[in-house]
Design a protein around this motif. Structure first.
Motif, PDB file in Angstrom:
ATOM      1  N   PHE A   1      61.476  58.564  43.853  1.00 28.44           N
ATOM      2  CA  PHE A   1      61.713  57.121  43.938  1.00 28.44           C
ATOM      3  C   PHE A   1      60.450  56.375  44.357  1.00 28.44           C
ATOM      4  N   ILE A   2      59.567  57.056  45.127  1.00 30.39           N
ATOM      5  CA  ILE A   2      58.301  56.423  45.517  1.00 30.39           C
ATOM      6  C   ILE A   2      57.413  56.212  44.301  1.00 30.39           C
ATOM      7  N   PHE A   3      57.393  57.216  43.429  1.00 31.40           N
ATOM      8  CA  PHE A   3      56.551  57.103  42.240  1.00 31.40           C
ATOM      9  C   PHE A   3      57.120  56.100  41.244  1.00 31.40           C
ATOM     10  N   VAL A   4      58.442  55.971  41.211  1.00 31.58           N
ATOM     11  CA  VAL A   4      59.039  54.924  40.376  1.00 31.58           C
ATOM     12  C   VAL A   4      58.608  53.543  40.890  1.00 31.58           C
ATOM     13  N   LEU A   5      58.617  53.392  42.215  1.00 38.83           N
ATOM     14  CA  LEU A   5      58.193  52.118  42.808  1.00 38.83           C
ATOM     15  C   LEU A   5      56.720  51.840  42.504  1.00 38.83           C
ATOM     16  N   LEU A   6      55.856  52.853  42.625  1.00 38.61           N
ATOM     17  CA  LEU A   6      54.434  52.689  42.329  1.00 38.61           C
ATOM     18  C   LEU A   6      54.207  52.324  40.869  1.00 38.61           C
ATOM     19  N   ALA A   7      54.997  52.930  39.965  1.00 35.24           N
ATOM     20  CA  ALA A   7      54.867  52.606  38.543  1.00 35.24           C
ATOM     21  C   ALA A   7      55.233  51.145  38.291  1.00 35.24           C
ATOM     22  N   LEU A   8      56.273  50.667  38.973  1.00 33.36           N
ATOM     23  CA  LEU A   8      56.652  49.255  38.814  1.00 33.36           C
ATOM     24  C   LEU A   8      55.555  48.330  39.347  1.00 33.36           C
ATOM     25  N   ILE A   9      54.937  48.719  40.468  1.00 31.52           N
ATOM     26  CA  ILE A   9      53.845  47.911  41.015  1.00 31.52           C
ATOM     27  C   ILE A   9      52.673  47.853  40.030  1.00 31.52           C
ATOM     28  N   MET A  10      52.349  49.021  39.435  1.00 30.89           N
ATOM     29  CA  MET A  10      51.273  49.041  38.444  1.00 30.89           C
ATOM     30  C   MET A  10      51.594  48.136  37.258  1.00 30.89           C
ATOM     31  N   LEU A  11      52.868  48.120  36.860  1.00 33.76           N
ATOM     32  CA  LEU A  11      53.271  47.284  35.732  1.00 33.76           C
ATOM     33  C   LEU A  11      53.095  45.803  36.060  1.00 33.76           C
ATOM     34  N   LEU A  12      53.485  45.419  37.275  1.00 37.42           N
ATOM     35  CA  LEU A  12      53.317  44.021  37.685  1.00 37.42           C
ATOM     36  C   LEU A  12      51.836  43.642  37.798  1.00 37.42           C
ATOM     37  N   LEU A  13      51.017  44.556  38.340  1.00 34.32           N
ATOM     38  CA  LEU A  13      49.577  44.289  38.416  1.00 34.32           C
ATOM     39  C   LEU A  13      48.949  44.121  37.041  1.00 34.32           C
ATOM     40  N   GLU A  14      49.409  44.939  36.103  1.00 35.84           N
ATOM     41  CA  GLU A  14      48.875  44.834  34.733  1.00 35.84           C
ATOM     42  C   GLU A  14      49.179  43.459  34.137  1.00 35.84           C
ATOM     43  N   ILE A  15      50.439  43.005  34.332  1.00 39.21           N
ATOM     44  CA  ILE A  15      50.812  41.685  33.807  1.00 39.21           C
ATOM     45  C   ILE A  15      49.960  40.593  34.436  1.00 39.21           C
ATOM     46  N   TRP A  16      49.735  40.694  35.760  1.00 41.17           N
ATOM     47  CA  TRP A  16      48.939  39.666  36.460  1.00 41.17           C
ATOM     48  C   TRP A  16      47.488  39.675  35.993  1.00 41.17           C
ATOM     49  N   LEU A  17      46.901  40.872  35.822  1.00 45.00           N
ATOM     50  CA  LEU A  17      45.506  40.962  35.393  1.00 45.00           C
ATOM     51  C   LEU A  17      45.297  40.467  33.963  1.00 45.00           C
ATOM     52  N   VAL A  18      46.267  40.781  33.092  1.00 40.52           N
ATOM     53  CA  VAL A  18      46.158  40.318  31.705  1.00 40.52           C
ATOM     54  C   VAL A  18      46.120  38.798  31.664  1.00 40.52           C
ATOM     55  N   LYS A  19      47.001  38.178  32.443  1.00 41.94           N
ATOM     56  CA  LYS A  19      47.002  36.711  32.462  1.00 41.94           C
ATOM     57  C   LYS A  19      45.711  36.166  33.062  1.00 41.94           C
ATOM     58  N   LEU A  20      45.193  36.843  34.098  1.00 38.82           N
ATOM     59  CA  LEU A  20      43.948  36.402  34.734  1.00 38.82           C
ATOM     60  C   LEU A  20      42.772  36.506  33.764  1.00 38.82           C
ATOM     61  N   ILE A  21      42.717  37.606  33.025  1.00 35.97           N
ATOM     62  CA  ILE A  21      41.629  37.793  32.053  1.00 35.97           C
ATOM     63  C   ILE A  21      41.696  36.734  30.965  1.00 35.97           C
ATOM     64  N   GLU A  22      42.942  36.450  30.486  1.00 34.11           N
ATOM     65  CA  GLU A  22      43.095  35.431  29.449  1.00 34.11           C
ATOM     66  C   GLU A  22      42.616  34.068  29.950  1.00 34.11           C
ATOM     67  N   LYS A  23      42.920  33.762  31.208  1.00 31.89           N
ATOM     68  CA  LYS A  23      42.496  32.474  31.773  1.00 31.89           C
ATOM     69  C   LYS A  23      40.983  32.402  31.896  1.00 31.89           C
ATOM     70  N   ARG A  24      40.338  33.475  32.368  1.00 34.81           N
ATOM     71  CA  ARG A  24      38.890  33.489  32.521  1.00 34.81           C
ATOM     72  C   ARG A  24      38.200  33.387  31.163  1.00 34.81           C
ATOM     73  N   SER A  25      38.837  34.017  30.159  1.00 25.24           N
ATOM     74  CA  SER A  25      38.247  33.947  28.829  1.00 25.24           C
ATOM     75  C   SER A  25      38.253  32.520  28.304  1.00 25.24           C
ATOM     76  N   GLU A  26      39.341  31.819  28.578  1.00 25.53           N
ATOM     77  CA  GLU A  26      39.430  30.432  28.129  1.00 25.53           C
ATOM     78  C   GLU A  26      38.412  29.559  28.850  1.00 25.53           C
ATOM     79  N   ASP A  27      38.170  29.860  30.158  1.00 25.17           N
ATOM     80  CA  ASP A  27      37.215  29.070  30.927  1.00 25.17           C
ATOM     81  C   ASP A  27      35.787  29.280  30.447  1.00 25.17           C
ATOM     82  N   THR A  28      35.520  30.492  29.998  1.00 24.19           N
ATOM     83  CA  THR A  28      34.160  30.760  29.531  1.00 24.19           C
ATOM     84  C   THR A  28      33.931  30.262  28.123  1.00 24.19           C
TER      85      THR A  28
END
Length: 682
Positions: free
Chosen positions: A655-682
């Motif tokens: 169950f700990i590894f399931v929780l870590l996998a979910l955290i990684m999934l949320l981080l991926e979504i946040w980073l993708v949006k952050l990268i898209e925003k930085r790309s637009e700014d540049t």
């Protein structure tokens, strides 16, 4: 120390390289764009470009970790508990319960589920050592495994049984093993085909298994019902009276346990292993149906009947056994006035030409007879009953025997009622009814020839018969059953049960004398007497049919206390029975279905039939996931002794590894949006 229960999925960790390969593949594909001047790029900040590269590398790492965490969650990692005493491998008390009910004999390919369960038990045993206490439980046995390491071909002395699994009893025995052997680690394994009827449980899971930190495993070797199983649930004899050369009809109930398609099969009827009848049938998916089969017995004595279906995935419930007896002779005590009459003449003819062995006597000497030696007593025109006679007849009826009384002019309705009330609690005889004129009479209701008692006496059912005339009769009050009626609605032949509901009293309301009726001059007279005497003298109510897996007290009929009696089971050797110690009864363990023969002095004295208890296959089944709360549900093909040994005394971390996998999934979504925003700014 970290270990994995389901280590078979660990090679999938190699999939973590896939995000890296995708990243490198996409990075190598650069697109060259021609610019007229580089002056437009001067405003681009080098620092933002470096940030985007860092984000992309972080995104790659997150994706790799996501794959790793998902694979580790499926591998079910466990961390071992540290033993304070310094012993890294504490002893274990383990109980393995094997479901040995007959549904486990279903075939899954070339093996039965029971064969697979034994393989699973050996796999579990391979995870233990000599310091462990391992106990195996089944319905018929319980034993400790003492030789370790266990060989893969170890012969376990467990076999399927044909009774219902008592899971509650097995769990209580398991608790007793844990109490007597209190090792640090406690493990309970239940190996089953997942078809446990609700009747297998009496109580909820014992409290001990909740409170004593027992690790519970449910090993499922089958996920669903048999794909092809048509069973015989029960069979009854629809014929009320069994006679030689007259048809006997059976009604058989069957169930199709295939929930997806209908089942067609051939049902056979065997008598003493000789096929006598058969029929083809079709039962819709998941439904129950019935069919009738008829055969004509050609000999008297015990009739050993069994029904058989064609083979399917579960052959154990393709058979049903029953037996009944056609008497070679019925002993009748007939008592009459000295002068006799037309009835006495008819009785003499019946005694010479039928199976009725009639002992004829008078009221002056009948008290000297041993009533228990007769199947039926007939009293024609009896006198007033003395107290001693009333008591003897009462005892006779309590033995399940029957009595026929044909009252006449030697006893009044009140006097007869006084005796009958002692036997049945009823006062059935009313006033004596006379016709008002010489040329007047009562007649029988013509529907009597369609009754179960007299129907076999008529070959041509629709042929009109000359009905007898009745001039006087005793009116019956509130009888249990009526077999003959007059056209005015009054019963002429009635039946009353004794107080113990074992014996029956038949009262014929008119004397067979010309002043009472012209019955003796009609063609129906002799067949009627035979049918009445035969049915009253031979009871067909208590067939000797039992359920497998039980132990019962069986009466031994047709044998004396000095006879040499033996029981012949369906399989196995005959064994003797001492009737002097068992008082004409024997206790028999009915382990398997079939016919059990009782021989007395080398001859068949009786028989009884044993069948499966069809309740096991009836739904709903127990929800084992809900019943064994917090248990580890394991499929047999995923069961590995090495994994069990590594995970023993460990705490699962999936169950700990399931929780870590979910955290990684949320981080991926946040980073993708952050990268898209930085790309637009540049």
């Amino acid at each position: 120390m970290l270990s994995f229960i389901n280590s078979i999925v660990l090679p999938l960790l190699a999939a973590a390289i896939i995000p890296l390969l995708i990243y490198l593949f996409r990075r190598g594909k650069t697109k060259r764009i021609s610019f007229s001047s580089l002056r437009f790029l001067k405003s681009l900040e080098n620092q933002r470009i470096r940030h985007l590269r860092i984000y992309q590398i972080l995104l790659l790492i997150i994706r790799i970790l996501f794959v790793i965490f998902v694979v580790l969650a499926f591998a079910r990692p466990a961390i071992k508990i540290i033993n304070i005493a310094g012993d890294s491998g504490a002893a274990t008390t383990a109980v393995i319960i094997i479901d040995d009910s007959y549904s486990m004999t279903s075939y899954a390919g070339a093996k039965t589920y029971f064969d697979i369960s034994l393989e699973a038990a050996r796999e579990i045993l391979s995870s233990f050592t000599e310091k462990d206490y391992v106990y195996i439980l089944s319905s018929e046995s319980g034993f400790r495994v003492q030789s370790f390491p266990v060989q893969r071909n170890l012969n376990l002395p467990v076999k399927p049984v044909y009774g219902l699994l008592n899971l509650s009893e097995q769990l209580e025995k398991a608790c007793e093993v844990f109490r007597k052997n209190p090792n640090l680690n406690r493990e309970l394994y239940f190996i089953t085909d997942n078809r446990i009827n609700q009747h297998a449980l009496i109580d909820s899971l014992p409290v001990y298994l909740h409170t004593r930190n027992v690790v519970k495993y449910v090993v499922k070797i089958a996920a669903d019902h048999p794909t092809n199983n048509l069973s015989i649930d029960t069979a009854i004899i629809a014929t009320s009276l069994y006679e030689i050369n007259r048809p006997v009809t059976f009604e058989i109930q069957l169930t199709n346990y295939n929930l997806e398609s209908s089942a067609s099969a051939r049902l056979n009827l065997f008598e003493s292993n000789k096929r006598m009848a058969m029929t083809d049938l079709l039962i819709e998916s998941g439904s129950t149906g019935s069919v009738k089969l008829t055969y004509v017995p050609r000999k008297s004595g015990q009739q050993l009947i069994h029904f058989e279906l064609e083979d399917d995935d579960l052959s154990a419930d393709n058979y049903y056994y029953l037996n009944f007896r056609i008497p070679e002779v019925l002993k009748v005590l007939y008592t009459d006035q000295p002068e006799g009459g037309l009835l006495k003449t008819a009785v003499q003819i019946l005694s010479r030409q039928t199976v009725l062995d009639i002992d004829m006597t008078s009221y002056a000497s009948w008290q000297g007879r041993q009533f228990q030696n007769y199947d039926l007593i007939v009293l024609n025109d009896p006198p007033v009953f003395q107290n001693q006679t009333v008591n003897r007849i009462s005892e006779y009826l309590r033995q399940g025997k029957n009595l026929i009384i044909i009252p006449g002019e030697n006893i009044t309705p009140a006097q007869l009622n006084q005796a009958v009330h002692s036997w049945t609690g009823e006062r059935p005889t009313g006033e004596l009814i006379h016709t008002k004129a010489v040329d007047q009479y009562f007649t029988l209701d013509k529907d009597f020839q369609h009754s179960n008692l007299f129907d076999p006496a008529f070959v041509q059912k629709d042929k009109a018969i000359e009905l007898p005339q009745v001039y006087k009769y005793f009116k019956m009050i509130n009888p249990k059953d009526n077999y003959l009626y007059l056209t005015n609605g009054d019963p002429l032949l009635s039946c009353f049960r004794d107080k113990t509901q074992k014996g029956s009293l038949y009262i014929f309301g008119t004397q067979f004398k010309p002043a009472w009726t012209d019955f003796p001059f009609k063609g129906f007279y002799m067949p009627m007497l035979y049918r009445l005497f035969y049915s009253a003298g031979y009871s067909t109510e208590n067939l000797s049919i039992y359920k497998a897996g039980n132990r019962a007290r069986i009466p031994v009929a047709n044998s004396s206390s000095s006879a040499q009696v033996e029981i012949i089971p369906p399989q196995g050797q005959p064994y003797p029975v001492d009737l002097l110690s068992s008082r004409s009864h024997v206790f028999v363990s009915m382990d398997i279905p079939g016919h059990y023969i009782i021989n007395a002095d080398g001859k068949m004295a009786d028989a009884f039939s044993v069948n499966l208890n069809s309740a096991e296959m009836r739904t709903p089944y127990i929800d084992l996931d809900e019943y064994f709360l917090n248990a580890k549900i394991v499929k047999s093909e995923m069961l590995k002794g090495d994994s069990l040994r590594k995970a023993r005394t460990g705490q699962e971390l999936w169950f700990i590894f399931v929780l870590l996998a979910l955290i990684m999934l949320l981080l991926e979504i946040w980073l993708v949006k952050l990268i898209e925003k930085r790309s637009e700014d540049t």
